[in-house]
Write a protein that holds these residues in place. Structure first.
Motif, PDB file in Angstrom:
ATOM      1  N   PHE A  72      60.726  16.069 -19.301  1.00 39.90           N
ATOM      2  CA  PHE A  72      60.818  17.413 -18.744  1.00 39.90           C
ATOM      3  C   PHE A  72      61.899  18.244 -19.432  1.00 39.90           C
ATOM      4  CE2 PHE A  72      59.325  14.669 -15.236  1.00 39.90           C
ATOM      5  CZ  PHE A  72      58.054  15.210 -15.106  1.00 39.90           C
ATOM      6  N   ALA A  73      62.320  17.846 -20.619  1.00 39.80           N
ATOM      7  CA  ALA A  73      63.407  18.545 -21.309  1.00 39.80           C
ATOM      8  C   ALA A  73      63.091  20.016 -21.563  1.00 39.80           C
ATOM      9  CB  ALA A  73      63.738  17.836 -22.618  1.00 39.80           C
ATOM     10  N   SER A  74      61.839  20.335 -21.780  1.00 35.11           N
ATOM     11  CA  SER A  74      61.484  21.723 -22.096  1.00 35.11           C
ATOM     12  C   SER A  74      61.214  22.570 -20.850  1.00 35.11           C
ATOM     13  CB  SER A  74      60.243  21.745 -22.995  1.00 35.11           C
ATOM     14  OG  SER A  74      59.132  21.197 -22.313  1.00 35.11           O
ATOM     15  N   ILE A  75      61.361  21.982 -19.671  1.00 39.04           N
ATOM     16  CA  ILE A  75      61.089  22.688 -18.422  1.00 39.04           C
ATOM     17  C   ILE A  75      62.403  22.977 -17.707  1.00 39.04           C
ATOM     18  CG2 ILE A  75      59.938  22.549 -16.184  1.00 39.04           C
ATOM     19  CD1 ILE A  75      57.978  20.580 -17.432  1.00 39.04           C
ATOM     20  N   LYS A  76      62.534  24.200 -17.205  1.00 40.78           N
ATOM     21  CA  LYS A  76      63.744  24.570 -16.464  1.00 40.78           C
ATOM     22  C   LYS A  76      63.671  23.911 -15.081  1.00 40.78           C
ATOM     23  CE  LYS A  76      66.594  28.379 -15.062  1.00 40.78           C
ATOM     24  NZ  LYS A  76      66.925  29.762 -15.164  1.00 40.78           N
ATOM     25  N   MET A  77      64.480  22.889 -14.876  1.00 42.04           N
ATOM     26  CA  MET A  77      64.424  22.100 -13.649  1.00 42.04           C
ATOM     27  C   MET A  77      65.575  22.375 -12.691  1.00 42.04           C
ATOM     28  SD  MET A  77      61.702  20.355 -14.165  1.00 42.04           S
ATOM     29  CE  MET A  77      61.554  18.818 -13.315  1.00 42.04           C
ATOM     30  N   ASP A  78      66.439  23.342 -12.995  1.00 40.87           N
ATOM     31  CA  ASP A  78      67.639  23.524 -12.184  1.00 40.87           C
ATOM     32  C   ASP A  78      67.518  24.607 -11.111  1.00 40.87           C
ATOM     33  OD1 ASP A  78      67.567  25.604 -13.965  1.00 40.87           O
ATOM     34  OD2 ASP A  78      69.657  25.449 -14.594  1.00 40.87           O
ATOM     35  N   THR A  79      66.332  25.137 -10.891  1.00 46.25           N
ATOM     36  CA  THR A  79      66.168  26.127  -9.829  1.00 46.25           C
ATOM     37  C   THR A  79      66.063  25.397  -8.486  1.00 46.25           C
ATOM     38  OG1 THR A  79      63.753  26.124  -9.931  1.00 46.25           O
ATOM     39  CG2 THR A  79      64.912  27.666 -11.391  1.00 46.25           C
ATOM     40  N   PRO A  80      66.409  26.052  -7.392  1.00 48.63           N
ATOM     41  CA  PRO A  80      66.293  25.393  -6.082  1.00 48.63           C
ATOM     42  C   PRO A  80      64.855  24.941  -5.782  1.00 48.63           C
ATOM     43  CG  PRO A  80      67.601  27.396  -5.878  1.00 48.63           C
ATOM     44  CD  PRO A  80      67.057  27.368  -7.278  1.00 48.63           C
ATOM     45  N   GLU A  81      63.882  25.741  -6.212  1.00 52.64           N
ATOM     46  CA  GLU A  81      62.480  25.377  -5.969  1.00 52.64           C
ATOM     47  C   GLU A  81      62.108  24.094  -6.710  1.00 52.64           C
ATOM     48  OE1 GLU A  81      63.435  28.410  -7.172  1.00 52.64           O
ATOM     49  OE2 GLU A  81      63.167  29.654  -5.394  1.00 52.64           O
ATOM     50  N   MET A  82      62.547  23.998  -7.970  1.00 52.48           N
ATOM     51  CA  MET A  82      62.223  22.809  -8.770  1.00 52.48           C
ATOM     52  C   MET A  82      62.968  21.585  -8.259  1.00 52.48           C
ATOM     53  SD  MET A  82      59.810  23.295 -10.826  1.00 52.48           S
ATOM     54  CE  MET A  82      59.961  21.763 -11.706  1.00 52.48           C
ATOM     55  N   LYS A  83      64.203  21.774  -7.848  1.00 52.59           N
ATOM     56  CA  LYS A  83      64.964  20.647  -7.300  1.00 52.59           C
ATOM     57  C   LYS A  83      64.289  20.106  -6.047  1.00 52.59           C
ATOM     58  CE  LYS A  83      69.469  21.872  -9.194  1.00 52.59           C
ATOM     59  NZ  LYS A  83      70.816  22.321  -8.915  1.00 52.59           N
ATOM     60  N   ALA A  84      63.793  21.020  -5.214  1.00 53.84           N
ATOM     61  CA  ALA A  84      63.099  20.600  -3.989  1.00 53.84           C
ATOM     62  C   ALA A  84      61.791  19.884  -4.340  1.00 53.84           C
ATOM     63  CB  ALA A  84      62.825  21.808  -3.101  1.00 53.84           C
ATOM     64  N   ALA A  85      61.084  20.385  -5.346  1.00 51.87           N
ATOM     65  CA  ALA A  85      59.813  19.762  -5.749  1.00 51.87           C
ATOM     66  C   ALA A  85      60.051  18.377  -6.340  1.00 51.87           C
ATOM     67  CB  ALA A  85      59.079  20.656  -6.748  1.00 51.87           C
ATOM     68  N   ILE A  86      61.064  18.242  -7.169  1.00 52.30           N
ATOM     69  CA  ILE A  86      61.385  16.930  -7.758  1.00 52.30           C
ATOM     70  C   ILE A  86      61.771  15.956  -6.653  1.00 52.30           C
ATOM     71  CG2 ILE A  86      63.193  15.730  -9.065  1.00 52.30           C
ATOM     72  CD1 ILE A  86      61.183  16.695 -10.941  1.00 52.30           C
ATOM     73  N   ALA A  87      62.557  16.421  -5.693  1.00 52.27           N
ATOM     74  CA  ALA A  87      62.976  15.548  -4.590  1.00 52.27           C
ATOM     75  C   ALA A  87      61.770  15.093  -3.773  1.00 52.27           C
ATOM     76  CB  ALA A  87      63.985  16.257  -3.704  1.00 52.27           C
ATOM     77  N   ALA A  88      60.760  15.942  -3.648  1.00 53.13           N
ATOM     78  CA  ALA A  88      59.577  15.607  -2.865  1.00 53.13           C
ATOM     79  C   ALA A  88      58.561  14.779  -3.652  1.00 53.13           C
ATOM     80  CB  ALA A  88      58.911  16.878  -2.347  1.00 53.13           C
ATOM     81  N   ALA A  89      58.666  14.791  -4.968  1.00 53.74           N
ATOM     82  CA  ALA A  89      57.734  14.045  -5.813  1.00 53.74           C
ATOM     83  C   ALA A  89      58.176  12.579  -5.839  1.00 53.74           C
ATOM     84  CB  ALA A  89      57.687  14.634  -7.217  1.00 53.74           C
ATOM     85  N   LYS A  90      57.558  11.779  -5.025  1.00 46.81           N
ATOM     86  CA  LYS A  90      57.989  10.387  -4.843  1.00 46.81           C
ATOM     87  C   LYS A  90      57.902   9.545  -6.113  1.00 46.81           C
ATOM     88  CE  LYS A  90      56.797  10.268   0.079  1.00 46.81           C
ATOM     89  NZ  LYS A  90      57.684  11.293   0.373  1.00 46.81           N
ATOM     90  N   LYS A  91      56.948   9.843  -6.979  1.00 45.29           N
ATOM     91  CA  LYS A  91      56.791   9.053  -8.205  1.00 45.29           C
ATOM     92  C   LYS A  91      57.812   9.425  -9.279  1.00 45.29           C
ATOM     93  CE  LYS A  91      51.931   8.149  -7.443  1.00 45.29           C
ATOM     94  NZ  LYS A  91      50.563   8.394  -7.903  1.00 45.29           N
ATOM     95  N   CYS A  92      58.585  10.485  -9.019  1.00 44.29           N
ATOM     96  CA  CYS A  92      59.619  10.876  -9.974  1.00 44.29           C
ATOM     97  C   CYS A  92      60.952  10.199  -9.672  1.00 44.29           C
ATOM     98  CB  CYS A  92      59.795  12.402  -9.987  1.00 44.29           C
ATOM     99  SG  CYS A  92      58.419  13.255 -10.754  1.00 44.29           S
ATOM    100  N   THR A  93      60.951   9.347  -8.657  1.00 43.12           N
ATOM    101  CA  THR A  93      62.136   8.584  -8.330  1.00 43.12           C
ATOM    102  C   THR A  93      62.010   7.226  -9.016  1.00 43.12           C
ATOM    103  OG1 THR A  93      62.208   9.652  -6.183  1.00 43.12           O
ATOM    104  CG2 THR A  93      63.517   7.657  -6.441  1.00 43.12           C
ATOM    105  N   PRO A  94      62.980   6.885  -9.876  1.00 41.72           N
ATOM    106  CA  PRO A  94      62.882   5.580 -10.542  1.00 41.72           C
ATOM    107  C   PRO A  94      62.697   4.446  -9.514  1.00 41.72           C
ATOM    108  CG  PRO A  94      64.658   6.870 -11.473  1.00 41.72           C
ATOM    109  CD  PRO A  94      64.161   7.619 -10.266  1.00 41.72           C
ATOM    110  N   GLY A  95      61.824   3.560  -9.850  1.00 44.88           N
ATOM    111  CA  GLY A  95      61.547   2.438  -8.978  1.00 44.88           C
ATOM    112  C   GLY A  95      60.431   2.715  -7.975  1.00 44.88           C
ATOM    113  N   ALA A  96      59.882   3.944  -8.011  1.00 42.64           N
ATOM    114  CA  ALA A  96      58.829   4.298  -7.055  1.00 42.64           C
ATOM    115  C   ALA A  96      57.518   3.631  -7.397  1.00 42.64           C
ATOM    116  CB  ALA A  96      58.628   5.801  -7.036  1.00 42.64           C
TER     117      ALA A  96
END
Length: 193
Positions: A169-193
């Motif tokens: 995801f290096a080319s994607i702006k991930m530091d917005t509150p919306e993206m942070k919330a989406a990443i937190a909700a994306a269960k498969k984006c958590t290592p070990g998921a």
């Protein structure tokens, strides 16, 4: 001094007369009421974004997990034989092919820059898949030493996504509150998921 006393008495009499005359004092100015609008209730992260991120992460982390499981079954100091190399190339072709299929099955990205990130990953894993499949085909078709050497190079090429994909995801702006919330909700984006 008499003038001052007389003035004070006159002022007092005027006060008493005004107070007793029944006139009400002037009304107080109306109170100012400030209404602060309450913000709308917080809505969770965008479900399309969460699903898309889950798909990306699931494909990549699924590959890493499957690759690590395959590697853990290998004993240390394994002897490289034609059979071992052919099997390893077949496994790598299958694993990378699965990633390509999963990434290609994702819908268009709801995230700016997401489609470019996905394309980069698809290209990388397609190259790895094709190298492994072609290396296996050539190895299985020939008994020469050069085919064995080419198979080893193909195995190295098939493992490049593990060494080259540091941040998908290096080319994607991930530091917005919306993206942070989406990443937190994306269960498969958590290592070990």
């Amino acid at each position: 001094m008499k003038t001052k006393v007389l003035f004070a008495a006159l002022a007092g009499a005027l006060f008493v007369t005004t107070a007793c005359s029944g006139e009400a004092p002037p009304p107080a100015p109306p109170a100012t009421v400030t209404v602060t609008p309450t913000p709308p209730p917080s809505v969770g992260p965008d479900t399309k974004t969460v699903a898309w991120l889950d798909g990306m992460c699931g494909a990549i982390f699924g590959y890493v997990k499957a690759n690590n499981e395959h590697a853990s079954k290998q004993s240390s100091g394994v002897e490289v034989t034609r059979t071992w190399l052919s099997e390893s190339l077949g496994v790598r072709a299958d694993l990378t092919g699965k990633v390509v299929d999963e990434l290609n099955a994702l819908p268009a990205s709801p995230i700016p820059g997401g489609d470019a990130a996905k394309k980069s990953l698809v290209d990388s894993y397609t190259t790895a898949r094709d190298a492994a499949a072609e290396g296996k085909r050539k190895l299985d078709a020939s008994k020469s030493q050069s085919a064995l050497d080419a198979g080893l190079k193909a195995l190295d090429a098939a493992q490049k996504p593990l060494t080259e994909t540091t941040d998908p995801f290096a080319s994607i702006k991930m530091d917005t509150p919306e993206m942070k919330a989406a990443i937190a909700a994306a269960k498969k984006c958590t290592p070990g998921a």
